[in-house]
Motif scaffolding. Structure first.
Motif, PDB file in Angstrom:
ATOM      1  N   ASN A  12      14.000   1.802 -27.031  1.00 49.66           N
ATOM      2  CA  ASN A  12      15.191   2.532 -27.445  1.00 49.66           C
ATOM      3  C   ASN A  12      16.211   2.631 -26.301  1.00 49.66           C
ATOM      4  O   ASN A  12      16.806   3.676 -26.065  1.00 49.66           O
ATOM      5  N   GLY A  13      16.363   1.552 -25.592  1.00 51.18           N
ATOM      6  CA  GLY A  13      17.377   1.487 -24.539  1.00 51.18           C
ATOM      7  C   GLY A  13      16.881   1.940 -23.174  1.00 51.18           C
ATOM      8  O   GLY A  13      17.477   1.625 -22.162  1.00 51.18           O
ATOM      9  N   GLY A  14      15.788   2.662 -23.154  1.00 52.56           N
ATOM     10  CA  GLY A  14      15.301   3.223 -21.898  1.00 52.56           C
ATOM     11  C   GLY A  14      14.418   2.265 -21.159  1.00 52.56           C
ATOM     12  O   GLY A  14      14.291   1.118 -21.563  1.00 52.56           O
ATOM     13  N   PRO A  15      13.725   2.666 -20.108  1.00 54.91           N
ATOM     14  CA  PRO A  15      13.974   3.897 -19.356  1.00 54.91           C
ATOM     15  C   PRO A  15      15.252   3.792 -18.510  1.00 54.91           C
ATOM     16  O   PRO A  15      15.553   2.710 -18.020  1.00 54.91           O
ATOM     17  N   LEU A  16      15.943   4.896 -18.401  1.00 55.39           N
ATOM     18  CA  LEU A  16      17.213   4.968 -17.650  1.00 55.39           C
ATOM     19  C   LEU A  16      18.213   3.894 -18.091  1.00 55.39           C
ATOM     20  O   LEU A  16      18.872   3.276 -17.267  1.00 55.39           O
ATOM     21  N   ASN A  17      18.292   3.671 -19.395  1.00 54.67           N
ATOM     22  CA  ASN A  17      19.236   2.696 -19.958  1.00 54.67           C
ATOM     23  C   ASN A  17      19.030   1.269 -19.461  1.00 54.67           C
ATOM     24  O   ASN A  17      19.921   0.439 -19.569  1.00 54.67           O
ATOM     25  N   SER A  18      17.852   0.981 -18.927  1.00 52.43           N
ATOM     26  CA  SER A  18      17.633  -0.357 -18.375  1.00 52.43           C
ATOM     27  C   SER A  18      17.507  -1.419 -19.467  1.00 52.43           C
ATOM     28  O   SER A  18      17.553  -2.608 -19.171  1.00 52.43           O
ATOM     29  N   THR A  19      17.336  -1.018 -20.718  1.00 52.83           N
ATOM     30  CA  THR A  19      17.316  -1.997 -21.814  1.00 52.83           C
ATOM     31  C   THR A  19      18.344  -1.630 -22.884  1.00 52.83           C
ATOM     32  O   THR A  19      18.157  -1.895 -24.059  1.00 52.83           O
ATOM     33  N   LEU A  20      19.425  -0.994 -22.431  1.00 52.34           N
ATOM     34  CA  LEU A  20      20.480  -0.616 -23.374  1.00 52.34           C
ATOM     35  C   LEU A  20      21.300  -1.860 -23.706  1.00 52.34           C
ATOM     36  O   LEU A  20      22.320  -2.133 -23.088  1.00 52.34           O
ATOM     37  N   PHE A  21      20.833  -2.618 -24.697  1.00 52.31           N
ATOM     38  CA  PHE A  21      21.560  -3.813 -25.110  1.00 52.31           C
ATOM     39  C   PHE A  21      22.863  -3.408 -25.782  1.00 52.31           C
ATOM     40  O   PHE A  21      22.971  -2.315 -26.347  1.00 52.31           O
ATOM     41  N   TYR A  22      23.834  -4.303 -25.709  1.00 55.41           N
ATOM     42  CA  TYR A  22      25.152  -4.018 -26.258  1.00 55.41           C
ATOM     43  C   TYR A  22      25.077  -3.570 -27.718  1.00 55.41           C
ATOM     44  O   TYR A  22      25.664  -2.571 -28.116  1.00 55.41           O
ATOM     45  N   ASN A  23      24.305  -4.337 -28.491  1.00 54.99           N
ATOM     46  CA  ASN A  23      24.203  -4.050 -29.912  1.00 54.99           C
ATOM     47  C   ASN A  23      23.552  -2.696 -30.164  1.00 54.99           C
ATOM     48  O   ASN A  23      23.887  -1.996 -31.114  1.00 54.99           O
ATOM     49  N   LEU A  24      22.629  -2.315 -29.321  1.00 60.48           N
ATOM     50  CA  LEU A  24      21.959  -1.020 -29.452  1.00 60.48           C
ATOM     51  C   LEU A  24      22.946   0.110 -29.137  1.00 60.48           C
ATOM     52  O   LEU A  24      22.989   1.131 -29.827  1.00 60.48           O
ATOM     53  N   TYR A  25      23.746  -0.104 -28.100  1.00 53.01           N
ATOM     54  CA  TYR A  25      24.746   0.903 -27.730  1.00 53.01           C
ATOM     55  C   TYR A  25      25.746   1.094 -28.862  1.00 53.01           C
ATOM     56  O   TYR A  25      26.097   2.211 -29.234  1.00 53.01           O
ATOM     57  N   LEU A  26      26.156  -0.036 -29.452  1.00 52.35           N
ATOM     58  CA  LEU A  26      27.088   0.003 -30.568  1.00 52.35           C
ATOM     59  C   LEU A  26      26.483   0.792 -31.744  1.00 52.35           C
ATOM     60  O   LEU A  26      27.134   1.653 -32.331  1.00 52.35           O
ATOM     61  N   TYR A  27      25.229   0.509 -32.028  1.00 54.41           N
ATOM     62  CA  TYR A  27      24.541   1.214 -33.107  1.00 54.41           C
ATOM     63  C   TYR A  27      24.499   2.717 -32.823  1.00 54.41           C
ATOM     64  O   TYR A  27      24.793   3.543 -33.689  1.00 54.41           O
ATOM     65  N   ASN A  28      24.141   3.077 -31.594  1.00 56.11           N
ATOM     66  CA  ASN A  28      24.067   4.493 -31.240  1.00 56.11           C
ATOM     67  C   ASN A  28      25.409   5.183 -31.424  1.00 56.11           C
ATOM     68  O   ASN A  28      25.481   6.288 -31.951  1.00 56.11           O
ATOM     69  N   LYS A  29      26.476   4.513 -30.980  1.00 51.52           N
ATOM     70  CA  LYS A  29      27.813   5.110 -31.097  1.00 51.52           C
ATOM     71  C   LYS A  29      28.166   5.325 -32.573  1.00 51.52           C
ATOM     72  O   LYS A  29      28.728   6.345 -32.940  1.00 51.52           O
ATOM     73  N   ALA A  30      27.833   4.324 -33.413  1.00 50.33           N
ATOM     74  CA  ALA A  30      28.241   4.405 -34.813  1.00 50.33           C
ATOM     75  C   ALA A  30      27.331   5.325 -35.623  1.00 50.33           C
ATOM     76  O   ALA A  30      27.809   6.183 -36.357  1.00 50.33           O
ATOM     77  N   PHE A  31      26.015   5.155 -35.478  1.00 50.72           N
ATOM     78  CA  PHE A  31      25.120   5.800 -36.431  1.00 50.72           C
ATOM     79  C   PHE A  31      24.305   6.945 -35.844  1.00 50.72           C
ATOM     80  O   PHE A  31      23.543   7.581 -36.550  1.00 50.72           O
ATOM     81  N   VAL A  32      24.432   7.195 -34.545  1.00 52.63           N
ATOM     82  CA  VAL A  32      23.809   8.383 -33.968  1.00 52.63           C
ATOM     83  C   VAL A  32      24.894   9.404 -33.636  1.00 52.63           C
ATOM     84  O   VAL A  32      24.808  10.566 -33.992  1.00 52.63           O
ATOM     85  N   ASN A  33      25.975   8.917 -32.967  1.00 53.91           N
ATOM     86  CA  ASN A  33      27.066   9.832 -32.598  1.00 53.91           C
ATOM     87  C   ASN A  33      28.183   9.877 -33.642  1.00 53.91           C
ATOM     88  O   ASN A  33      29.095  10.687 -33.523  1.00 53.91           O
ATOM     89  N   TYR A  34      28.128   8.985 -34.629  1.00 56.09           N
ATOM     90  CA  TYR A  34      29.162   8.897 -35.666  1.00 56.09           C
ATOM     91  C   TYR A  34      30.569   8.739 -35.114  1.00 56.09           C
ATOM     92  O   TYR A  34      31.522   9.246 -35.681  1.00 56.09           O
ATOM     93  N   GLU A  35      30.713   8.034 -33.997  1.00 54.57           N
ATOM     94  CA  GLU A  35      32.059   7.739 -33.489  1.00 54.57           C
ATOM     95  C   GLU A  35      32.471   6.376 -34.025  1.00 54.57           C
ATOM     96  O   GLU A  35      32.355   5.355 -33.355  1.00 54.57           O
ATOM     97  N   MET A  36      32.946   6.370 -35.277  1.00 52.63           N
ATOM     98  CA  MET A  36      33.200   5.115 -35.980  1.00 52.63           C
ATOM     99  C   MET A  36      34.338   4.316 -35.352  1.00 52.63           C
ATOM    100  O   MET A  36      34.286   3.085 -35.304  1.00 52.63           O
ATOM    101  N   GLY A  37      35.382   5.003 -34.889  1.00 50.20           N
ATOM    102  CA  GLY A  37      36.510   4.304 -34.276  1.00 50.20           C
ATOM    103  C   GLY A  37      36.071   3.614 -32.988  1.00 50.20           C
ATOM    104  O   GLY A  37      36.320   2.425 -32.771  1.00 50.20           O
ATOM    105  N   TYR A  38      35.396   4.378 -32.157  1.00 50.91           N
ATOM    106  CA  TYR A  38      34.921   3.869 -30.872  1.00 50.91           C
ATOM    107  C   TYR A  38      33.983   2.685 -31.082  1.00 50.91           C
ATOM    108  O   TYR A  38      34.105   1.649 -30.429  1.00 50.91           O
TER     109      TYR A  38
END
Lengths: 279, 298
Positions: B236-262
């Motif tokens: 899930n991107g961890g530990p310490l964001n060492s596997t925070l893939f771009y697509n995962l970050y995008l997913y988190n922004k959209a569907f975890v934080n609901y920042e659809m514009g961002y």
């Protein structure tokens, strides 16, 4: 001549040795997964590769710890319509592109090729919003309905390439005999296009069986989960043991492996077909 | 066959795709484009979309996690794409030799690529387990104390790259079919001219399979930027964001934080990056891809 033969057999032995070592690397993780799925919880932490007694009961426990058969049913309920939609509509569109002349065809086909380059992430968010507004979130519809609209640019391309190789005389003769386009499509083109249609079916099966991000976005309630999504949730349960988790993992791997073994010829042909896209 | 009835039939046959193009590609693209210049949390209705100009892009260029996700994805793509290509090509070369039992080997090597990514992830979570995972146990036989793999920020990304080698079967098959397309006469001719096997590989095989390398390279780069399931399930991107893939970050922004514009802005940046790399490969291909007189005219 002698040296040539010796050299040949030496390289042959070396090849076989390397291939066997590689095959072991491929197989050992799988065998270990199966063996873990048959161990007792205590044995999982011990050094032995194989279980002392084979606990088939782990499988029974795994399918009751999570509603495995419900997840299976959900997956199949998505799989069947998606396969029908994809195969049927991609063949339709492929026929249109392979056999008809119409204004803007070249341009439209370029657009089709270009959409293959478009990453799904760009349309993922607006599609989610669209389906949410339609009230389709937490139903299977967002995962099914798009497949009825051409079934994916890549599939259309694959079938179209194949259909172009079918001699035109066949359908033109039928046309002269008074057959209409529809019956040429269903009676001549579809039966002759079996190889790419089978390839598309297999890819679609695999795609749905594997799909994770789609169900993750659209399905919220547990009883709607697919197998792939359900397995990842299985991991989150605090009381789940490794042996049971591995049993569930084996159960999800099996259908894919079985389909592969029975249809391996088509698999390999399909992949070769798809890589031959130099257009 | 060009008459208006035939034209109409042609349009009818491609209609499903065309409607899909409007509904599920062009329409959403337009919407996504507008969203990328807006601020919206999806929970409040569509009416509350607020136009913010370039704010999302400005914020992204100051976003540490954005740079982290770019770094992770680039490292992954730069290491894994060449690595997987070389490994696949080597195995394909071995599998291409004519000996009995090759069919079985081909099956074995290809098998991992039909296994669902979630199941592969589960399997490797256990393999990478620092105490009782089979990998560290095997390393232990050689007196090596293996790292904590997925729990160690300096090893987690490497672990995912290693895991990927296990699943290169698909690429192997593509190379294999490329190799089988190399005409035997070319090899024989080169052999008569006194070319050794290494020379033959670089002068005959490589040019002949260069379209395949080209195809795999494009697919590999695109695949790296769309990597998701394994990173989501295993770390899930961890530990310490060492596997925070771009697509995962995008997913988190959209569907975890609901920042659809961002998140929409992030998706357009992803698109631009993929397009850029694809165009580089296509542009440079004329220098090293050899097509065997095969053109695709209408």
């Amino acid at each position: 001549m002698h040296t040539a033969i010796r050299k040949w057999s030496l390289s042959r032995i070396l090849t076989l040795l390397l291939l066997t070592a590689g095959a072991a690397i491929v197989l050992v993780p799988l065998l270990w997964t199966v063996s873990t799925s048959l161990k007792t919880p205590a044995e999982v932490f011990q050094d032995s590769f194989f279980p002392k007694t084979w606990k088939w009961g782990n499988y029974r426990d795994a399918v009751t710890a999570v509603p495995f058969f419900l997840f299976l049913k959900n997956t199949v309920l998505i799989l069947i319509p998606v396969m029908i939609g994809t195969v049927f509509t991609s063949a339709l569109c492929a026929y249109g592109f392979a056999r008809f002349k119409f204004k803007g065809k070249r341009w439209l086909f370029l657009v089709l090729l270009a959409t293959m380059m478009l990453p799904g992430q760009v349309t993922m968010i607006p599609m989610f919003i669209m389906f949410k507004e339609a009230g389709w979130v937490d139903t299977f519809l967002p995962l099914i309905v798009p497949s009825f609209f051409g079934g994916g640019a890549f599939n259309i391309f694959l079938i179209r390439q194949f259909m172009r190789g079918i001699p035109r005389d066949l359908d033109e003769a039928a046309y002269m005999d008074g057959a209409n386009r529809w019956s040429i499509f269903t009676r001549i083109m579809l039966p002759l296009s079996k190889p790419p249609l089978i390839a598309v079916s297999i890819f679609t099966f695999m795609g749905v069986w594997n799909d994770f991000q789609g169900p993750l976005i659209y399905l919220n309630s547990n009883e709607k989960y697919t197998l792939a999504l359900g397995l990842s949730m299985f991991k989150g349960l605090y009381n789940v043991e490794w042996n049971m988790l591995m049993a569930a993992t084996v159960l999800i791997m099996l259908p894919a492996i079985i389909v592969f073994f029975f249809l391996q010829k088509y698999f390999i042909e399909g992949i070769s077909l798809s890589s031959a896209m130099k257009g | 066959m060009r008459n208006s009835r035939s034209e109409r039939a042609g349009y009818l046959f491609i209609l499903p795709w065309f409607l899909g193009l409007l509904l599920f590609t062009l329409g959403p693209m337009l919407f996504s484009f507008v969203l990328s210049f807006s601020k919206w949390d999806i929970i409040t209705g569509i009416g509350s979309i607020e136009f913010v100009g370039l704010d999302n892009f400005k914020a992204i260029f100051h976003d540490e996690l954005f740079y982290q996700s770019l770094k992770v994805t680039f490292i992954f793509a730069l290491v894994s794409v060449p690595l997987y290509q070389i490994v696949s090509l080597l195995i394909a070369l071995l599998l291409n030799m004519r000996t009995r039992g090759m069919k079985l080997f081909r099956l074995i090597y290809f098998m991992p690529s039909v296994i669902p990514a979630v199941a592969v992830s589960m399997m490797w979570i256990m393999i990478f387990n620092p105490e009782y995972g089979i990998l560290n146990r095997a390393l232990g036989w050689f007196g090596i104390q293996g790292p904590a793999w997925l729990q160690d920020p300096s090893y987690a990304l490497g672990a995912l790259i290693v895991m990927g080698i296990w699943g290169v079967g698909n690429t192997i098959i593509i190379y294999l079919s490329g190799l089988q397309g190399v005409p035997e006469e070319l090899h024989e001719a080169a052999q008569l001219d006194g070319a050794g096997s290494i020379r033959r590989f670089f002068s005959v095989t490589m040019p002949m399979i260069s379209p395949t390398i080209f195809f795999n390279l494009i697919m590999g780069i695109i695949g790296g930027f769309q990597y998701f399931t394994q990173a989501f399930v295993m770390t899930n991107g961890g530990p310490l964001n060492s596997t925070l893939f771009y697509n995962l970050y995008l997913y988190n922004k959209a569907f975890v934080n609901y920042e659809m514009g961002y998140a929409s802005a992030l998706s357009w940046i992803l698109f631009a990056i993929i397009l850029f790399f694809t165009l580089i490969v296509i542009r440079s291909s004329s220098m090293w891809v050899y097509y065997n007189g095969d053109d695709d005219r209408d």
